[in-house]
Design an enzyme around this catalytic site. Structure first.
Site, PDB file in Angstrom:
ATOM      1  N   CYS A 138       0.811  -1.151   0.011  1.00 32.44           N
ATOM      2  CA  CYS A 138      -0.161   0.082  -0.025  1.00 32.44           C
ATOM      3  C   CYS A 138       0.728   1.377  -0.074  1.00 32.44           C
ATOM      4  O   CYS A 138       1.150   2.052   0.981  1.00 32.44           O
ATOM      5  CB  CYS A 138      -1.063   0.014   1.204  1.00 32.44           C
ATOM      6  SG  CYS A 138      -2.061   1.403   0.918  1.00 32.44           S
ATOM      7  N   CYS A 191      -5.794   1.704  -4.622  1.00 29.10           N
ATOM      8  CA  CYS A 191      -5.598   2.455  -3.287  1.00 29.10           C
ATOM      9  C   CYS A 191      -6.495   3.347  -3.119  1.00 29.10           C
ATOM     10  O   CYS A 191      -6.591   4.615  -3.762  1.00 29.10           O
ATOM     11  CB  CYS A 191      -4.024   2.991  -3.828  1.00 29.10           C
ATOM     12  SG  CYS A 191      -3.288   3.671  -2.309  1.00 29.10           S
TER      13      CYS A 191
HETATM   14  P1  FAD Z   1      -0.732 -10.923   3.824  1.00 32.74           P
HETATM   15  O1  FAD Z   1      -2.046 -10.557   3.622  1.00 32.74           O
HETATM   16  O2  FAD Z   1       0.232  -9.760   4.399  1.00 32.74           O
HETATM   17  O3  FAD Z   1      -0.503 -12.428   3.985  1.00 32.74           O
HETATM   18  C1  FAD Z   1       0.664 -13.095   4.278  1.00 32.74           C
HETATM   19  C2  FAD Z   1       0.426 -14.168   5.204  1.00 32.74           C
HETATM   20  O4  FAD Z   1       1.410 -15.128   5.008  1.00 32.74           O
HETATM   21  C3  FAD Z   1       0.060 -13.779   6.610  1.00 32.74           C
HETATM   22  O5  FAD Z   1      -1.005 -14.386   7.197  1.00 32.74           O
HETATM   23  C4  FAD Z   1       1.525 -14.443   7.281  1.00 32.74           C
HETATM   24  O6  FAD Z   1       1.298 -14.801   8.693  1.00 32.74           O
HETATM   25  C5  FAD Z   1       1.662 -15.507   6.512  1.00 32.74           C
HETATM   26  N1  FAD Z   1       3.304 -15.764   6.568  1.00 32.74           N
HETATM   27  C6  FAD Z   1       4.319 -15.025   6.418  1.00 32.74           C
HETATM   28  N2  FAD Z   1       5.369 -15.719   6.679  1.00 32.74           N
HETATM   29  C7  FAD Z   1       5.044 -17.124   6.432  1.00 32.74           C
HETATM   30  C8  FAD Z   1       5.731 -18.343   6.457  1.00 32.74           C
HETATM   31  N3  FAD Z   1       7.196 -18.266   6.620  1.00 32.74           N
HETATM   32  N4  FAD Z   1       5.140 -19.402   6.290  1.00 32.74           N
HETATM   33  C9  FAD Z   1       3.850 -19.285   6.019  1.00 32.74           C
HETATM   34  N5  FAD Z   1       2.875 -18.334   6.262  1.00 32.74           N
HETATM   35  C10 FAD Z   1       3.699 -17.139   6.460  1.00 32.74           C
HETATM   36  N6  FAD Z   1      -4.295  -3.004   0.495  1.00 32.74           N
HETATM   37  C11 FAD Z   1      -5.408  -2.240  -0.228  1.00 32.74           C
HETATM   38  O7  FAD Z   1      -5.705  -2.795  -1.177  1.00 32.74           O
HETATM   39  N7  FAD Z   1      -6.050  -1.197   0.253  1.00 32.74           N
HETATM   40  C12 FAD Z   1      -5.482  -0.361   1.181  1.00 32.74           C
HETATM   41  O8  FAD Z   1      -6.099   0.699   1.632  1.00 32.74           O
HETATM   42  C13 FAD Z   1      -4.351  -1.153   1.899  1.00 32.74           C
HETATM   43  N8  FAD Z   1      -3.972  -0.311   3.039  1.00 32.74           N
HETATM   44  C14 FAD Z   1      -3.119  -0.592   3.713  1.00 32.74           C
HETATM   45  C15 FAD Z   1      -2.431  -0.147   5.077  1.00 32.74           C
HETATM   46  C16 FAD Z   1      -1.603  -0.684   5.784  1.00 32.74           C
HETATM   47  C17 FAD Z   1      -1.214   0.057   6.891  1.00 32.74           C
HETATM   48  C18 FAD Z   1      -0.963  -1.948   5.363  1.00 32.74           C
HETATM   49  C19 FAD Z   1       0.043  -2.765   6.244  1.00 32.74           C
HETATM   50  C20 FAD Z   1      -1.496  -2.598   4.016  1.00 32.74           C
HETATM   51  C21 FAD Z   1      -2.635  -2.088   3.556  1.00 32.74           C
HETATM   52  N9  FAD Z   1      -2.897  -2.667   2.233  1.00 32.74           N
HETATM   53  C22 FAD Z   1      -3.957  -2.116   1.369  1.00 32.74           C
HETATM   54  C23 FAD Z   1      -2.059  -3.711   1.657  1.00 32.74           C
HETATM   55  C24 FAD Z   1      -2.670  -5.092   1.809  1.00 32.74           C
HETATM   56  O9  FAD Z   1      -2.897  -5.494   3.114  1.00 32.74           O
HETATM   57  C25 FAD Z   1      -1.552  -6.199   1.492  1.00 32.74           C
HETATM   58  O10 FAD Z   1      -1.047  -5.863  -0.052  1.00 32.74           O
HETATM   59  C26 FAD Z   1      -2.398  -7.535   1.257  1.00 32.74           C
HETATM   60  O11 FAD Z   1      -2.702  -7.908   2.444  1.00 32.74           O
HETATM   61  C27 FAD Z   1      -1.460  -8.686   0.562  1.00 32.74           C
HETATM   62  O12 FAD Z   1      -1.890  -9.978   0.688  1.00 32.74           O
HETATM   63  P2  FAD Z   1      -1.000 -11.041   0.798  1.00 32.74           P
HETATM   64  O13 FAD Z   1      -1.763 -12.325   1.014  1.00 32.74           O
HETATM   65  O14 FAD Z   1       0.029 -11.045  -0.191  1.00 32.74           O
HETATM   66  O15 FAD Z   1      -0.078 -10.765   2.232  1.00 32.74           O
END
Ligand code: FAD
Length: 419
Positions: free
Chosen positions: A185, A364
């Site tokens: 983000c 965003c």
């Molecule tokens: P995540 O949702 O972070 O999930 C990753 C998962 O993998 C977690 O559950 C973690 O525990 C797990 N994991 C980590 N390491 C391991 C391992 N070794 N083995 C197994 N599992 C593991 N997005 C938007 O669309 N709009 C917004 O307004 C927005 N605002 C945001 C504001 C903030 C402050 C933040 C921090 C993020 C924001 N985002 C926003 C971004 C969004 O949350 C992420 O882009 C999204 O969650 C990505 O999904 P993901 O599945 O790739 O990662």
């Protein structure tokens, strides 16, 4: 034997012939990471396959809706509302392996778990998110967050302390940082600066105070249509923007932040009364050091099909993937159906000619104050791709309501349920 069975048995044979450590268990589909991408994909697969034989590898007891952390930091949402128990969010037909994955052995179709066990798979989905690298900033460790005017919305444990820090600000200099690395983000570091400005005005501590937005990026936002609006927002609010300034050191005792001017290489020191830090971020170490990584350390997938470029039974989405998109939950929402479509086609033994294609869509919701939001949606070419039939480059109250109420509803009721 049908084509799917042929694919599966030939992959199992490879593991046996290679002399690799035998897996302690085996699943047809293994998903690494039960966050936004992992749960959305697993839920959709569970809807589409009668007997999916799917396992989600996820060490955390909690699943978070991170986009709301900005509003927690701004005092609008309670942080407890942003999380659910992993158990409650895991689809019933999936098995939850409550351990961290520590490595990949794609030649043997196995992943390695923190406890030393191995899980074999026929198909793998990699979605462990992005890694926060706090200590890349000299003097900075996560335990400093929430103390002495330092705060960050980038952790569940600390996002509410941002609100406390804003309330305790009595005037002076408030600094908001954004690193030069890719982050999740890219709008979040500036959104909290806009909320802070509004809050300081309401409390009567804005006059005579400085708000500095210091970013490693060359401009306020990468898409020019939305940058035009945001440049007017910072001008209207009197926020001082320092572009190409990357936070390299925090001197917590002296309340000083040190930035590197990325053009001249010189160091610039700012005294602060409060500082909101967005930490440098990068691919998770266990991905970076694995055969799945590209040179930069991200899971090396084709940016349209989300299939791994060397291992066709491996797919990735979300923040850990190499897709050159803006890393957001909104991107994951559009990646999910593409990945599921292409994974199922691969399982049926089809070639890639009828693969679905992801166009780099990211969204965003840029909060520009309490009750104001610019909804930036765009694709790989940084071309706006609005979902709404009006000019989304304008600040709108309705779009703020979409972020505050609509998106959490969609997330918990549709996206995480594979709908
Ligand atoms: P995540 O949702 O972070 O999930 C990753 C998962 O993998 C977690 O559950 C973690 O525990 C797990 N994991 C980590 N390491 C391991 C391992 N070794 N083995 C197994 N599992 C593991 N997005 C938007 O669309 N709009 C917004 O307004 C927005 N605002 C945001 C504001 C903030 C402050 C933040 C921090 C993020 C924001 N985002 C926003 C971004 C969004 O949350 C992420 O882009 C999204 O969650 C990505 O999904 P993901 O599945 O790739 O990662």
């Amino acid at each position: 034997m049908n084509t799917t069975e042929q694919v599966q048995s030939s992959e199992t044979d490879v593991a046996e012939e290679s002399g690799a450590t035998p897996p302690t268990r085996h699943h047809r589909i293994v998903v690494v990471g039960g966050g936004t991408g992992g749960i959305a994909v697993a839920s959709k697969l569970c809807r589409k396959l009668r007997d999916p034989d799917i396992a989600i590898v996820e060490p955390s007891e909690w699943h978070y809706f991170q986009p709301q952390w900005t509003l927690v930091g701004g005092g609008v949402v309670e942080k407890e509302a942003t999380r659910r128990r992993q158990e409650a969010i895991t689809p019933r037909k999936a098995e939850w392996i409550r351990e961290a994955c520590t490595g990949f052995d794609p030649e043997s179709n196995q992943i390695v778990l923190a406890g030393g066990g191995r899980v074999g798979y026929d198909y793998l989905v990699v979605a462990p998110g992005i890694q926060l690298n706090w200590t890349q900033v000299r003097g900075l460790t996560p335990d400093l967050i929430g103390k002495d005017g330092i705060c960050s919305n980038y952790l569940y444990d600390t996002c509410d302390l941002t609100w406390r820090t804003l309330q305790e600000f009595k005037g002076g200099t408030a600094v908001f940082t954004m690193p030069a690395t890719p982050i999740k983000c890219a709008g979040a570091p500036q959104k909290i600066a806009y909320l802070a400005d509004d809050h300081f005005r309401r409390r009567g501590v804005r006059d005579g105070s400085r708000i500095v937005y210091a970013t490693g990026t060359p401009g306020i936002f990468s898409v020019k249509e939305f940058a035009a609006t945001l440049n007017k927002v910072i001008e209207r609010k009197g926020i001082e923007a320092m572009f190409k300034h990357d936070l390299v050191e925090v001197r917590a005792g002296e309340k000083q932040a040190v930035f590197e001017n990325l053009d001249s290489g010189e160091e610039v020191v700012l005294d602060y009364d409060m500082i909101h830090i967005t930490p440098p971020q990068g691919p998770p170490d266990f991905v970076k050091s694995s055969p799945l990584a590209n040179e930069a350390g991200w899971v090396d997938v084709d940016k349209n099909s989300l299939q791994h470029v060397r291992y066709p039974n491996v797919f990735s989405l979300g923040d850990a993937s190499s897709c050159p998109t803006s890393k957001t939950g909104a991107a994951v929402r559009k990646e999910t159906p593409v990945l599921v479509h292409n994974l199922l086609a691969t399982m049926r033994g089809e070639d890639g000619s009828r693969f679905a294609s992801y166009n780099g869509y990211a969204g965003c919701p840029l909060v520009t104050g309490y009750g104001k939001l610019v909804f930036a949606e765009f694709d790989y070419d940084l071309k706006p791709t609005p979902s709404f039939p009006f000019d989304t480059t304008k600040e709108r109250w309705t779009m703020y309501q979409v972020k505050k109420r609509g998106l959490p509803f969609l997330y918990w009721n549709l996206m995480t349920k594979g709908r």
